[in-house]
Structure formats: structure tokens, C-alpha cells
Design an enzyme around this catalytic site. Structure first.
Site, PDB file in Angstrom:
ATOM      1  N   GLY A 101       0.835  -1.206   0.000  1.00 50.63           N
ATOM      2  CA  GLY A 101       0.000   0.000   0.000  1.00 50.63           C
ATOM      3  C   GLY A 101       0.867   1.251   0.000  1.00 50.63           C
ATOM      4  O   GLY A 101       2.096   1.180  -0.065  1.00 50.63           O
ATOM      5  N   GLU A 117       9.682  -2.530   4.370  1.00 51.66           N
ATOM      6  CA  GLU A 117       8.891  -2.438   3.130  1.00 51.66           C
ATOM      7  C   GLU A 117       9.794  -2.035   1.966  1.00 51.66           C
ATOM      8  O   GLU A 117       9.707  -2.598   0.866  1.00 51.66           O
ATOM      9  CB  GLU A 117       7.766  -1.406   3.279  1.00 51.66           C
ATOM     10  CG  GLU A 117       6.654  -1.842   4.213  1.00 51.66           C
ATOM     11  CD  GLU A 117       5.592  -0.756   4.393  1.00 51.66           C
ATOM     12  OE1 GLU A 117       4.415  -1.122   4.465  1.00 51.66           O
ATOM     13  OE2 GLU A 117       5.944   0.429   4.473  1.00 51.66           O
ATOM     14  N   LYS A 123      -5.501   8.310  -2.485  1.00 53.53           N
ATOM     15  CA  LYS A 123      -4.048   8.387  -2.264  1.00 53.53           C
ATOM     16  C   LYS A 123      -3.318   9.047  -3.436  1.00 53.53           C
ATOM     17  O   LYS A 123      -2.118   9.296  -3.354  1.00 53.53           O
ATOM     18  CB  LYS A 123      -3.475   6.975  -2.046  1.00 53.53           C
ATOM     19  CG  LYS A 123      -4.129   6.184  -0.917  1.00 53.53           C
ATOM     20  CD  LYS A 123      -3.744   6.708   0.441  1.00 53.53           C
ATOM     21  CE  LYS A 123      -4.317   5.919   1.601  1.00 53.53           C
ATOM     22  NZ  LYS A 123      -3.775   4.607   1.812  1.00 53.53           N
TER      23      LYS A 123
HETATM   24  C1  5RP Z   1       2.840   1.093   6.288  1.00 58.98           C
HETATM   25  C2  5RP Z   1       2.549   1.670   4.958  1.00 58.98           C
HETATM   26  C3  5RP Z   1       1.181   1.459   4.412  1.00 58.98           C
HETATM   27  O1  5RP Z   1       1.296   0.764   3.220  1.00 58.98           O
HETATM   28  C4  5RP Z   1       0.521   2.781   4.189  1.00 58.98           C
HETATM   29  O2  5RP Z   1       0.524   3.501   5.411  1.00 58.98           O
HETATM   30  C5  5RP Z   1      -0.919   2.624   3.673  1.00 58.98           C
HETATM   31  O3  5RP Z   1      -1.707   2.060   4.665  1.00 58.98           O
HETATM   32  P1  5RP Z   1      -3.254   1.770   4.493  1.00 58.98           P
HETATM   33  O4  5RP Z   1      -3.383   0.709   3.444  1.00 58.98           O
HETATM   34  O5  5RP Z   1      -3.680   1.319   5.853  1.00 58.98           O
HETATM   35  O6  5RP Z   1      -3.926   3.049   4.071  1.00 58.98           O
HETATM   36  O7  5RP Z   1       3.361   2.278   4.317  1.00 58.98           O
HETATM   37  O8  5RP Z   1       4.111   1.460   6.758  1.00 58.98           O
END
Ligand code: 5RP
Length: 223
Positions: free
Chosen positions: A81, A102, A120
Site C-alpha cells: 500500500g 517495506e 491516495k
Molecule cells: C505502512 C505503509 C502502508 O502501506 C501505508 O501507510 C498505507 O496504509 P493503508 O493501506 O492502511 O492506508 O506504508 O508502513
């Protein structure tokens, strides 16, 4: 409409039998990992996951998704994500504080796909603060360097524990707001050159494809 669920489920179709899969972190990824678990059970495909956090590790174990490590296998495909995605598919990540692992996993993958809901997508990165994982002893010099770069850093505080968030690697997470990120490639390098910074949440020039869930359907963007 639950756009995170729609895109998480859609992205699970990208995984092929035999793949080693980088398992990103976050609420969107929970849907992806859940659907992957269902595919393993129903279609009897053989895949192994490489988690990017305790969150994705524990969920994978719960769903009987075999997990392995980067020491053992190369990654065929990583799905993750993001907090912001610009038109060149540069990202801000680390809303969950997991961006260090990540980045290692997503960067190592032969193919890296970012998945998100349309909220996003941004013209320029920077509305979301850039997360940095830092050594706890380095707060003062790191803050000073960030202020010199025009940022307003804060230490991320925990919600269900007193004091700061401690990352999966035992470090502090700092959120650094920049007015606007004009050059994500340079900012990513500059932030990582501050002593005490382990990794920052800008992921520039590494996304191969985005799958975006919109109110009117799924959009796929190849870089
Ligand atoms: C975690 C991340 C997530 O991928 C990002 O914060 C998006 O999160 P969500 O899918 O809950 O909106 O980078 O470190």
C-alpha cells in the site's frame, strides 16, 4: 464502497502459482493477504510470502500462508500500500511505521505493484508527512538537519502505550512535514544522508505498476 477491499482482492489475482510474494503492510494489505490465503486454500496454489512487518507476518501465519525470508529466496512480486502516490508513481509510505523493511522487500522484488484507493493519488507528494525511522539517540541532530531542510518534524507518539512509537526494529519514527516535495528522488537521498536516519518513507523510481480502486472501477497504471 470499501475501495481498500476491492483493490486488495483485485491485486491478489496478480500472484501466480510458485511465486515468492513480498507482503506489504497496512489496512489495504490486510485485504490482499486475506484473499491470498483464500486462493492458497481454494486453488491449491503454492506460494511463499516474505512479510514486511509483524502485522503481515502474523496475518500470514494465521491464514496458513507459508513465510520465508530474503536470505532464502528472491522475490518475484511485491504488493504494498501507500500513503501518497504521484503521477510518476513515486510514493510516500510509512504511515504504519514499517517503511524500512517495506523498502527493502519492495525494492528487491522483480515486480513491485502499489495498491491503493483513489484518495491516495496526488499531483505532488508532501501533504502527508514523510516518515523517517531514526536511531533514538539521534533525535536532536536529526531534527536540526530536518529544520534546516524546511521541515517541521515530530516524534510519532504511541496511542496504546506511553511515549513514542517504537518500530518493529526498535527505533523511533519521526514524521517530517515538507511544504511540497518537488524532487522526490533528491529528497529521498538527502534524508537518508542525515546521520541517525535509518530509512525514510519516500519510495522514488521503484514502482512498476499501480492498481487503484476508484468509485467507478479499477484503474491500472504501468510505469
Ligand atoms: C505502512 C505503509 C502502508 O502501506 C501505508 O501507510 C498505507 O496504509 P493503508 O493501506 O492502511 O492506508 O506504508 O508502513
Amino acid at each position: 464502497m470499501n475501495l481498500k477491499k476491492i483493490v486488495g482482492f483485485e491485486a491478489a489475482k496478480e500472484v501466480k502459482d510458485g511465486d515468492i510474494v513480498g507482503l506489504g503492510t497496512g489496512s489495504t494489505m490486510e485485504y490482499f493477504i486475506t484473499k491470498l490465503g483464500e486462493r492458497i486454500e481454494n486453488e491449491e496454489i503454492e506460494i511463499m510470502g516474505i512479510p514486511t512487518s509483524y502485522q503481515s507476518f502474523l496475518l500470514a501465519k494465521e491464514l496458513n500462508i507459508p513465510v520465508t525470508t530474503l536470505d532464502e529466496y528472491d522475490i518475484d512480486i511485491a504488493i504494498d500500500g501507500a500513503d501518497e502516490i504521484d503521477k510518476d508513481l513515486n510514493l510516500i509510505k510509512g504511515g504504519g511505521g514499517a517503511h524500512t523493511l517495506e523498502k527493502i522487500v519492495d525494492y528487491s522484488a522483480k515486480v513491485f505493484i502499489v495498491i491503493a484507493d483513489e484518495n491516495k493519488l496526488v499531483k505532488n507528494l508532501g501533504n502527508f508527512p514523510v516518515p523517517l525511522e531514526i536511531i533514538s539517540e539521534s533525535v536532536k541532530p536529526v531534527f536540526s538537519a530536518l529544520r534546516d531542510m524546511g521541515s517541521e518534524p515530530i516524534i510519532r507518539m504511541a496511542k496504546h502505550k506511553v511515549g513514542p512509537v517504537i518500530s518493529d526494529n526498535g527505533n523511533f519514527i519521526v514524521d517530517a512535514k515538507f511544504p511540497i516535495v518537488n524532487n522526490p528522488v533528491q529528497l529521498e537521498k538527502d534524508l537518508n544522508s542525515i546521520p541517525g536516519v535509518i530509512e525514510n518513507g519516500i519510495f522514488s523510481q521503484m514502482t512498476d505498476k499501480a492498481i487503484i480502486a476508484c468509485e467507478n472501477g479499477i484503474k491500472k497504471i504501468n510505469f
